[in-house]
Design a protein around this motif. Structure first.
Motif, mmCIF file in Angstrom:
data_model
loop_
_atom_site.group_PDB
_atom_site.id
_atom_site.type_symbol
_atom_site.label_atom_id
_atom_site.label_comp_id
_atom_site.label_asym_id
_atom_site.label_seq_id
_atom_site.Cartn_x
_atom_site.Cartn_y
_atom_site.Cartn_z
ATOM 1 N N GLY A 81 1.836 -1.328 -0.383
ATOM 2 C CA GLY A 81 0.120 0.113 0.148
ATOM 3 C C GLY A 81 1.092 1.276 -0.234
ATOM 4 O O GLY A 81 1.910 1.230 0.902
ATOM 5 N N VAL A 82 0.893 2.224 -1.128
ATOM 6 C CA VAL A 82 1.430 3.200 -0.663
ATOM 7 C C VAL A 82 0.104 4.451 -0.509
ATOM 8 O O VAL A 82 1.221 5.027 0.820
ATOM 9 C CB VAL A 82 1.848 3.556 -2.465
ATOM 10 C CG1 VAL A 82 1.922 5.478 -2.718
ATOM 11 C CG2 VAL A 82 2.316 2.706 -2.568
ATOM 12 N N SER A 83 -0.916 4.692 -0.691
ATOM 13 C CA SER A 83 -1.917 5.683 0.230
ATOM 14 C C SER A 83 -3.167 5.056 -0.299
ATOM 15 O O SER A 83 -3.350 4.841 -1.000
ATOM 16 C CB SER A 83 -1.606 7.374 -0.856
ATOM 17 O OG SER A 83 -1.922 8.005 -0.177
ATOM 18 N N CYS A 84 -3.822 5.753 0.515
ATOM 19 C CA CYS A 84 -5.675 5.778 0.863
ATOM 20 C C CYS A 84 -6.229 6.936 0.964
ATOM 21 O O CYS A 84 -6.098 7.837 2.180
ATOM 22 C CB CYS A 84 -5.619 4.281 0.984
ATOM 23 S SG CYS A 84 -5.443 4.458 2.705
ATOM 24 N N ILE A 85 -7.233 6.699 0.906
ATOM 25 C CA ILE A 85 -8.649 7.811 0.815
ATOM 26 C C ILE A 85 -9.693 7.245 0.872
ATOM 27 O O ILE A 85 -10.415 6.256 0.105
ATOM 28 C CB ILE A 85 -8.796 9.436 0.191
ATOM 29 C CG1 ILE A 85 -9.386 10.466 0.245
ATOM 30 C CG2 ILE A 85 -8.646 9.177 -1.553
ATOM 31 C CD1 ILE A 85 -9.118 11.114 -0.311
ATOM 32 N N ASP A 140 4.406 5.201 5.564
ATOM 33 C CA ASP A 140 6.219 5.755 6.071
ATOM 34 C C ASP A 140 7.178 5.992 4.658
ATOM 35 O O ASP A 140 7.569 7.571 4.880
ATOM 36 C CB ASP A 140 6.415 4.829 7.047
ATOM 37 C CG ASP A 140 6.100 5.158 8.264
ATOM 38 O OD1 ASP A 140 6.415 4.239 8.809
ATOM 39 O OD2 ASP A 140 5.239 5.965 8.039
ATOM 40 N N SER A 141 7.332 5.573 3.238
ATOM 41 C CA SER A 141 8.350 5.419 2.725
ATOM 42 C C SER A 141 7.768 6.492 1.812
ATOM 43 O O SER A 141 8.732 7.130 1.327
ATOM 44 C CB SER A 141 8.480 4.640 1.903
ATOM 45 O OG SER A 141 7.374 3.722 1.720
ATOM 46 N N VAL A 142 6.851 7.238 1.906
ATOM 47 C CA VAL A 142 6.696 8.100 0.624
ATOM 48 C C VAL A 142 5.635 9.476 0.970
ATOM 49 O O VAL A 142 6.017 10.361 0.218
ATOM 50 C CB VAL A 142 5.613 7.296 -0.405
ATOM 51 C CG1 VAL A 142 6.115 6.023 -1.160
ATOM 52 C CG2 VAL A 142 3.792 7.177 0.766
ATOM 53 N N LYS A 143 5.796 9.037 2.896
ATOM 54 C CA LYS A 143 4.970 10.459 3.234
ATOM 55 C C LYS A 143 5.928 11.794 2.907
ATOM 56 O O LYS A 143 7.026 12.151 3.128
ATOM 57 C CB LYS A 143 5.360 9.973 4.913
ATOM 58 C CG LYS A 143 4.474 10.986 5.755
ATOM 59 C CD LYS A 143 4.084 10.291 6.566
ATOM 60 C CE LYS A 143 3.466 8.553 7.031
ATOM 61 N NZ LYS A 143 3.115 8.490 8.550
ATOM 62 N N MET A 163 3.641 12.527 -6.991
ATOM 63 C CA MET A 163 4.352 11.652 -6.468
ATOM 64 C C MET A 163 5.537 12.954 -7.023
ATOM 65 O O MET A 163 6.418 13.099 -7.980
ATOM 66 C CB MET A 163 4.969 10.510 -7.148
ATOM 67 C CG MET A 163 3.947 9.703 -7.385
ATOM 68 S SD MET A 163 3.914 7.631 -7.596
ATOM 69 C CE MET A 163 4.284 8.277 -9.693
ATOM 70 N N ASN A 164 6.736 13.313 -6.184
ATOM 71 C CA ASN A 164 7.531 13.981 -6.660
ATOM 72 C C ASN A 164 8.764 13.824 -5.307
ATOM 73 O O ASN A 164 8.306 12.914 -4.606
ATOM 74 C CB ASN A 164 7.370 15.473 -5.184
ATOM 75 C CG ASN A 164 5.724 16.208 -5.761
ATOM 76 O OD1 ASN A 164 5.284 16.277 -6.561
ATOM 77 N ND2 ASN A 164 5.154 16.946 -4.856
ATOM 78 N N SER A 165 9.853 13.797 -5.828
ATOM 79 C CA SER A 165 10.890 13.584 -5.213
ATOM 80 C C SER A 165 11.148 12.392 -5.284
ATOM 81 O O SER A 165 11.982 11.504 -4.881
ATOM 82 C CB SER A 165 10.898 14.256 -3.772
ATOM 83 O OG SER A 165 10.976 15.792 -3.528
ATOM 84 N N LEU A 166 11.076 12.277 -6.169
ATOM 85 C CA LEU A 166 10.661 10.297 -6.474
ATOM 86 C C LEU A 166 12.164 9.812 -6.657
ATOM 87 O O LEU A 166 13.159 10.076 -6.736
ATOM 88 C CB LEU A 166 10.224 10.471 -8.270
ATOM 89 C CG LEU A 166 8.792 10.218 -7.750
ATOM 90 C CD1 LEU A 166 8.328 10.176 -10.199
ATOM 91 C CD2 LEU A 166 8.176 8.442 -7.577
ATOM 92 N N LYS A 167 12.685 8.649 -6.181
ATOM 93 C CA LYS A 167 13.139 8.021 -5.535
ATOM 94 C C LYS A 167 13.502 6.254 -6.598
ATOM 95 O O LYS A 167 12.504 5.698 -6.898
ATOM 96 C CB LYS A 167 13.677 7.588 -4.109
ATOM 97 C CG LYS A 167 13.830 9.085 -3.526
ATOM 98 C CD LYS A 167 13.452 8.534 -1.985
ATOM 99 C CE LYS A 167 13.633 8.916 -1.346
ATOM 100 N NZ LYS A 167 13.844 9.590 -0.395
#
Length: 124
Positions: free
Chosen positions: A47-51, A62-65, A83-87
């Motif tokens: 899971g990355v994000s949800c609404i 936590d990895s994308v917060k 998605m900003n500051s991508l790694k």
């Protein structure tokens, strides 16, 4: 026909940005919780994000917060993931999913509908 379609993926350099879209057809997103998930080769779907559907509460791994932002535009029946500051470690296939219970969850279990996925590659 119920369908979710993701778009906006691509190749981007580290530090760059992308905005993913998840467009629904055949049903109205207003009453659904939406989750974004990703799966890299050889790894489990995470899971990355949800609404949520009710009050628009948002949740992030936590990895994308602080780097990713989820939002929804009910008028367009679309949910976005900025998605900003991508790694390089963000490289994966990204999926959106809809839960008719309206309960936002970072677990992929319980979601009713899934898109086909869009590839995000972060590389120099």
């Amino acid at each position: 026909q119920v369908q979710l379609v993701e778009s906006g993926g691509g190749l981007v350099q580290p530090g760059g940005s992308l905005r993913l879209s998840c467009a629904a057809s055949g049903f109205t997103l207003d009453y659904y919780a939406i989750g974004w998930f990703r799966q890299a080769p050889g790894k489990e779907r995470e899971g990355v994000s949800c609404i949520s559907s009710s009050d628009g509460s948002t949740y992030y791994a936590d990895s994308v917060k602080g780097r990713f932002t989820i939002s929804r535009d009910n008028a367009k029946n679309t949910v976005y993931l900025q998605m900003n500051s991508l790694k390089p470690e963000d490289t994966a296939v990204y999926y959106c999913a809809a839960d008719q219970r309206g309960i936002a969850s970072m677990s992929y279990r319980g979601y009713d509908y899934w898109g086909q996925g869009t590839q995000v590659t972060v590389s120099s």
